[in-house]
Design an enzyme around this catalytic site. Sequence first.
Site, PDB file in Angstrom:
ATOM      1  N   THR A   1     -38.636  38.575  82.008  1.00 24.77           N
ATOM      2  CA  THR A   1     -37.838  39.349  81.055  1.00 24.77           C
ATOM      3  C   THR A   1     -36.922  40.308  81.813  1.00 24.77           C
ATOM      4  OG1 THR A   1     -39.743  40.817  80.809  1.00 24.77           O
ATOM      5  CG2 THR A   1     -39.361  39.230  79.038  1.00 24.77           C
TER       6      THR A   1
ATOM      7  N   LYS B   1     -43.138  34.636  93.272  1.00 25.09           N
ATOM      8  CA  LYS B   1     -41.853  35.274  92.957  1.00 25.09           C
ATOM      9  C   LYS B   1     -40.932  35.306  94.188  1.00 25.09           C
ATOM     10  CE  LYS B   1     -43.892  38.087  89.243  1.00 25.09           C
ATOM     11  NZ  LYS B   1     -43.155  37.774  88.005  1.00 25.09           N
TER      12      LYS B   1
ATOM     13  N   LYS C   1     -39.989  43.433  90.577  1.00 27.97           N
ATOM     14  CA  LYS C   1     -41.021  42.736  89.798  1.00 27.97           C
ATOM     15  C   LYS C   1     -42.305  42.834  90.592  1.00 27.97           C
ATOM     16  CE  LYS C   1     -38.284  39.086  89.937  1.00 27.97           C
ATOM     17  NZ  LYS C   1     -38.262  38.528  88.601  1.00 27.97           N
ATOM     18  N   ARG C   2     -43.440  42.415  90.009  1.00 26.27           N
ATOM     19  CA  ARG C   2     -44.677  42.438  90.781  1.00 26.27           C
ATOM     20  C   ARG C   2     -44.505  41.633  92.066  1.00 26.27           C
ATOM     21  NH1 ARG C   2     -49.444  44.895  88.504  1.00 26.27           N
ATOM     22  NH2 ARG C   2     -50.452  44.071  90.342  1.00 26.27           N
TER      23      ARG C   2
ATOM     24  N   LYS D   1     -32.911  41.736  81.137  1.00 25.47           N
ATOM     25  CA  LYS D   1     -32.477  43.140  81.192  1.00 25.47           C
ATOM     26  C   LYS D   1     -31.261  43.277  82.105  1.00 25.47           C
ATOM     27  CE  LYS D   1     -37.242  44.385  80.400  1.00 25.47           C
ATOM     28  NZ  LYS D   1     -38.534  44.592  81.037  1.00 25.47           N
TER      29      LYS D   1
ATOM     30  N   HIS E   1     -49.130  32.565  78.734  1.00 25.45           N
ATOM     31  CA  HIS E   1     -48.176  33.292  79.590  1.00 25.45           C
ATOM     32  C   HIS E   1     -48.088  32.783  81.017  1.00 25.45           C
ATOM     33  CE1 HIS E   1     -46.702  36.677  77.152  1.00 25.45           C
ATOM     34  NE2 HIS E   1     -47.846  36.587  76.523  1.00 25.45           N
TER      35      HIS E   1
END
Length: 843
Positions: free
Chosen positions: A677, A575, A569-570, A681, A378
């Site tokens: 993911t 990110k 998101k985290r 969405k 992952h």
Amino acid sequence: MAAPLSDGERRKQISVRGIAGLGDVAEVRKSFNRHLHFTLVKDRNVATPRDYYFALAHTVRDHLVGRWIRTQQHYYERDPKRIYYLSLEFYMGRTLQNTMVNLGLQNACDEAIYQLGLDVEELEEIEEDAGLGNGGLGRLAACFLDSMATLGLAAYGYGIRYEFGIFNQKIVDGWQVEEADDWLRYGNPWEKARPEYMLPVHFYGRVDHTPEGVKWIDTQVVLAMPYDTPVPGYKNNTVNTMRLWSAKAPNDFNLQEFNVGDYIEAVLDRNLAENISRVLYPNDNFFEGKELRLKQEYFVVAATLQDIIRRFKSSKFGCRDPVRTCFETFPDKVAIQLNDTHPALSIPELMRILVDVEKVDWDKAWEITKRTCAYTNHTVLPEALERWPVSMFEKLLPRHLEIIYALNQMHLDRVAALYPGDIDRLRRMSVIEEGDCKRINMAHLCVIGSHAVNGVARIHSDIVKNSVFKDFYELEPEKFQNKTNGITPRRWLLLCNPGLADVIAEKIGEGFITDLSQLKKLLDFINNETFIRDVAKVKQENKLKFAAYLEEQYKVKINPSSIFDVQVKRIHEYKRQLLNCLHAITLYNRIRSDPSKSFVPRTIMIGGKAAPGYHMAKMIIKLITSIGEVINNDPYVGDRLKVIFLENYRVSLAEKVIPAADLSQQISTAGTEASGTGNMKFMVNGALTIGTMDGANVEMAEEAGEENLFIFGMRVEDVEALDRQGYNAQEYYERLPELRQAIDQISSGFFSPRDPGCFRDVVNMLMHHDRFKVFADYEAYIKCQGQVDQLFMDPREWTKKVIRNIACSGKFSSDRTIMEYAREIWGVEPSATKIPPPNLPRD
């Protein structure tokens, strides 16, 4: 409770939910009242909203139980190959509405609850999220369970029943504060304790090599108590099981040592054993080498493997006696999928059971183990890879250490034979890393102990083959696969966006719910004015609803005609929430420098949790809230720009914000996000993506056409080239005036007037050791955001792009992902057979 919705609103029948039959409604009402009066409030005269929620949950659960039993009987009769999905995280969210959707009960329940004068949405809000995961990895596991049940696979999810899930996030004075998530405090109507299947798990002790074989003795025992949660497929009467283990101290725990009489102290010490399942480690993409975490990992593996082997041996419904004793057929009947390296101990544990307990020959055991296990990788971030100190293993799992050493020796002998004299290759490929502290590389253990290794998006799987596991790929290329992630369309379209699901169903029927590729049919309606209007109207309604929610929660007035620009998101440097911050500041400075100019209004929403020990992530949250504080209170700006931090982002909040978003931010540095993911969405819910060519964004751009996403910035090869020449943040700072202004403002305390040095660490990181190269993509990002503004000013063209994105999102269903796992890794075929419901006789 708030007044129920009006007659018209509540009864607005949504076609994809099916029209409720009067009989169903009457039956739901009867069942609801029975549960309310007899199960919940028999000793009280007054029912609380929580009682109403529990009564509805029990009513819905009644419809599950018969199907659940029948499904398990069906499996025992057919004796199919069983799939075991092992994960330390299952981020399930709420269960009530999802169960109603999958059983086709939603309308009957809506109508019955309405007739009783209650508001079903208010009851749904009472349910606590089951937050037993950190983010993507745990939510993926939840989507996969839904798809496995919907595809009729005999599948089981195995994990830990954490007493405390991911912490609740409070924002206090702009800072994140963690609060324990006591999600079980009012009980959980969806689980069933199964004490009759309680199993022992051993720790510590020593290894005794005897003529009869190897024995692991003098161990400490902890009991694993299973709690089962039903997992319904979509309208196929299949109900699979998620089994989560809870740690219990055995009754004689520590009492022997206390025969001096300190009985009370001995009983209190039971907590030491029970701490194993107390709390979820709140780290996402970060390895924390604590002994308690290793205990959790072994605890779930040891209990699960005993359960798997018991089921393999008996395989007759209601039977506990062994029917099979030979393990030859084990890989034909059992598939174990390791969700990342956290359950990697399955490999040495299965070897231990086969060799030490079942007396299988070592080489045969190794062949069985490899054919049974498969590993999903992952992440490629080095700090996320699990590397356990040998010394910790020696103490906690001495027999497993011996087995790992033996497996590694076998593996290295093979490598040495194929690459004679290549000592460096042996060092790179060893499961044991030498150094000041000898460590076990769990990813290497997974690769050598599995028959299949997969990444979770095409670009990620290529990186896995070409860099992370390059040597292993050269050795066994046939092992490596790609399985691009997906999301369940039941929760992420039908449940969270019924308005959009209805508009789609009107045009193309309801087949897309179980075959998302049918959304392609919407391409025929891209220029259909009615459809364009309907899709835009649904989005506007979702935005108004979410704006009302924000006003109620945050006391902040949102301009519903602004671009809802969302990054949830985290919080993690890779990110790049910081890039988003720089854009917000740049927009703010542009408005300030020319207040009379017309600007496309924006509401920038950022949400996500920071790991409690991750200093930079917490600073990023503080920066976002501080920027919001300044911008939202500046009269020059008005409602043209707002920056909002969405507190306590979780599954149930995602279900509200995603359908309302216009723009989805997926802006990680190319080569760092394995898949993502959330990006999927947003796509299926009609938001356009601004993103880098990273993770699944690459395949989204391929499906919809790159011109229908806002793609910007460096590609993987550009990032590599920049690494080779050396990234110099100073150069961008000097060359780009708007960037320099933003950094100077952060640095000088413009956004933190009470503490001017507050963001010194953030600026220092960005200027001197930014691994994720925020400045390198700043210019392209700002320019790309300008294109977003341009398109948003043409609502018809914007909506046409939205429709194209929805139409091209079919690939990103977890049903497609699971079908690929089933056929290409597990060797099973999905089944479209509908199990007869409990009220009909079995075949």
